[in-house]
Motif scaffolding. Sequence first.
Motif, PDB file in Angstrom:
ATOM      1  N   LEU A 231       0.836  -1.204   0.000  1.00 56.09           N
ATOM      2  CA  LEU A 231       0.000   0.000   0.000  1.00 56.09           C
ATOM      3  C   LEU A 231       0.869   1.252   0.000  1.00 56.09           C
ATOM      4  O   LEU A 231       0.560   2.243  -0.682  1.00 56.09           O
ATOM      5  N   ARG A 232       1.966   1.217   0.730  1.00 57.64           N
ATOM      6  CA  ARG A 232       2.839   2.397   0.804  1.00 57.64           C
ATOM      7  C   ARG A 232       3.521   2.643  -0.546  1.00 57.64           C
ATOM      8  O   ARG A 232       3.603   3.789  -1.004  1.00 57.64           O
ATOM      9  N   GLY A 235       0.826   3.977  -2.804  1.00 55.85           N
ATOM     10  CA  GLY A 235       0.400   5.326  -2.402  1.00 55.85           C
ATOM     11  C   GLY A 235       1.380   6.385  -2.864  1.00 55.85           C
ATOM     12  O   GLY A 235       0.981   7.441  -3.365  1.00 55.85           O
ATOM     13  N   GLU A 236       2.680   6.096  -2.703  1.00 60.15           N
ATOM     14  CA  GLU A 236       3.699   7.084  -3.099  1.00 60.15           C
ATOM     15  C   GLU A 236       3.766   7.269  -4.611  1.00 60.15           C
ATOM     16  O   GLU A 236       4.241   8.297  -5.099  1.00 60.15           O
ATOM     17  N   ILE A 238       1.138   7.412  -6.627  1.00 56.55           N
ATOM     18  CA  ILE A 238      -0.055   8.055  -7.212  1.00 56.55           C
ATOM     19  C   ILE A 238       0.307   9.463  -7.697  1.00 56.55           C
ATOM     20  O   ILE A 238       0.867  10.255  -6.934  1.00 56.55           O
TER      21      ILE A 238
ATOM     22  N   LEU B  27      -0.005  11.847   2.313  1.00 57.19           N
ATOM     23  CA  LEU B  27      -0.484  10.472   2.462  1.00 57.19           C
ATOM     24  C   LEU B  27      -0.660  10.147   3.949  1.00 57.19           C
ATOM     25  O   LEU B  27       0.281  10.277   4.735  1.00 57.19           O
ATOM     26  N   PHE B  29      -1.016   7.534   6.936  1.00 58.51           N
ATOM     27  CA  PHE B  29      -0.463   6.182   7.145  1.00 58.51           C
ATOM     28  C   PHE B  29       0.483   5.781   6.009  1.00 58.51           C
ATOM     29  O   PHE B  29       0.731   4.593   5.786  1.00 58.51           O
ATOM     30  N   GLY B  30       0.904   6.767   5.234  1.00 55.94           N
ATOM     31  CA  GLY B  30       1.851   6.479   4.159  1.00 55.94           C
ATOM     32  C   GLY B  30       1.235   5.954   2.883  1.00 55.94           C
ATOM     33  O   GLY B  30       1.949   5.680   1.925  1.00 55.94           O
ATOM     34  N   PHE B  31      -0.104   5.804   2.848  1.00 54.28           N
ATOM     35  CA  PHE B  31      -0.675   5.256   1.600  1.00 54.28           C
ATOM     36  C   PHE B  31      -2.042   5.816   1.190  1.00 54.28           C
ATOM     37  O   PHE B  31      -2.447   5.656   0.046  1.00 54.28           O
ATOM     38  N   VAL B  32      -2.773   6.469   2.094  1.00 48.94           N
ATOM     39  CA  VAL B  32      -4.085   7.001   1.691  1.00 48.94           C
ATOM     40  C   VAL B  32      -3.996   8.512   1.497  1.00 48.94           C
ATOM     41  O   VAL B  32      -3.646   9.223   2.449  1.00 48.94           O
ATOM     42  N   PRO B  33      -4.291   9.017   0.294  1.00 42.26           N
ATOM     43  CA  PRO B  33      -4.318  10.476   0.115  1.00 42.26           C
ATOM     44  C   PRO B  33      -5.275  11.107   1.128  1.00 42.26           C
ATOM     45  O   PRO B  33      -6.358  10.563   1.375  1.00 42.26           O
TER      46      PRO B  33
END
Lengths: 535, 73
Positions: A231-232, A235-236, A238, B27, B29-33
């Motif tokens: 997920l990380r 996410g980075e 995007i 982000l 938690f490092g992953f959710v915009p």
Amino acid sequence: MTPLIIICCYLALLLALGLFAGRLSRGTGSDYLVASHSIGPFLLLMSLFGTTMTAFALVGSTGEAFKEGIGVYGMLASSSGILHSLCFFVLGVRLWSLGKRYGYRTQVQYFRDRLDSSGIGLVLFPILVVLVIPYLMIGVISSGAVIQAMTAGAFPELFPSDNRAIAGGVPSPIGSAAICGVVLSYVFYGGMRGTAWANALQTLVFMVLGLVTFNVIAHKLGGEETLLENLRVLGEAIPEDKATRSDMSLSKFTTYLLVPLSVGMFPHLFQHWLTAKSASSFKLPVVCHPVFIMIVWVPCVLIGVWATTDLVPPAPPLPDNPNTILPFLVKTLTNPVLGGFLAAGILAAIMSSLDSQFLCLGTMFTTDIVGHYAPRPELSQEERDRRDIRLARSFIIGIVVVTYLLSLLKPPSVFALGVWCFSGFSALFPLVLAALYWRGLTKAGAYAGVLAAAGAWAWFFSDAVGRAVEAGNPGPIRTYTVDVTLGGVTYATMPVLWVFLASAIALVAVSLVTPRPKEDTLAKFFGDSISPQSR
Amino acid sequence: MQKVVWGLVVLLLIVHQDVWFWRDDTLVFGFVPVGLFFHASISVAASVAWFLATRHCWPASLEGEAPGGEAAA
């Protein structure tokens, strides 16, 4: 071939469920059409959620996020979480109470009684039917397209095609016919009880499979060991324009807030509300609906924005149609078993809306037209029940056949009609709200509100169609906005704002200057036991 | 309490117009915009608000009053 086998097994399971529900039928019209008001909290939650979440919740949300970024969640999902529950709470519970007390099965029955006007049915009925039919066609066309895409390669010699994405897949007219046949069968035999059970199963299927798909795609795209690490990484990656709403109009976002109010006037939802066992049965759906929307939408929106990153393999290239992004990723990144299950999940989302819509249209024809204009009072209750069930089933078959034949024409703009259908239902929200809570609503006011909504809707829609004809594609129908310039700044607004305002203003203004409803009518609908009281 | 609950619902509709996160790509938690995280939180808050509504604003008068007939269909 594996996806096709899984899809067939799933459809067989639904058929069995519908037939089993049919065996529990009490044989009365009330049982067939509103499940004898016997549906408890859990089934009501699942059936209401399944009915309001169409295929758009899975494939459309991913596609829209791919195009527009994460803003689609706020525009379409979090607003629905607040306003759908508002409709269940403010409208659903009271309509259930009145429906159970006076034996209503359709909205038109209620409005005819509340407004002391048989004619309001002749105005409302065609509007409701016309707004539901494109919605049905979207489901029928989508189901065929999903089956064809997910079974591609299964029969290369039998169903050859130049398009590699669908070559060898079961042709969409056959897929659509199979889905119509399955839905028709369990609605035909199981009535509303079969529909509610099937919806509950289908809602569970598409929620669980959505989460499984999310996990697998995150793993495949991220390439790391744990879900959090994947997920990380994703996410980075995007892009900034997809992680924000920098390309989205704030005024369009704001005015879109009125669209979810459409559920207040969905005829198929009204019928589901009537199935509730008690007023308390609504509590669970009211509370859980927003979180259920989040569980389905957040993973789909994230998958949509991940598809815009460089982590997606360059070959094969992403499809042009954003609505096929999710099936494409599943097919190219996962195995045939998960592909088959996801196809079943998408079909579940489609069918859980189709079944209710077919049943409600059958109920409306039976009750609002035949039952109202040819009541046959000489028949016994038992004979009337048998007639109602027979008529409802006949109408349902007719509606399924007509919808299927229309879907074969593949009208290019039918998908663009979705938001227009919702806007039309939203414009009728002031009518149902006023009918329930405002003693001052008059018959003339109701007519004025409905006709103003229809007129304003037709005005904007014809303008959008004109622009589409000029452009040579249906795009302008989907993207149409009403642009308002104030102080030199132009604001894009959704047409639903103006249609809603036209309806509300006409309804209130005309009601204020026309004779009040009869005291008997007001006593019937605003008596002590009906009036709002809270502890 | 009823006014508080309905006030919460109105507040949710107001904070739904979150111009403050419009162009923020942080982000969580490092992953959710953050824009998505905020609106997902609105969904959770909506459930809480509706839970309070069912506790404090429920129309108890409608609970057991329907006779259950198909009297006037």
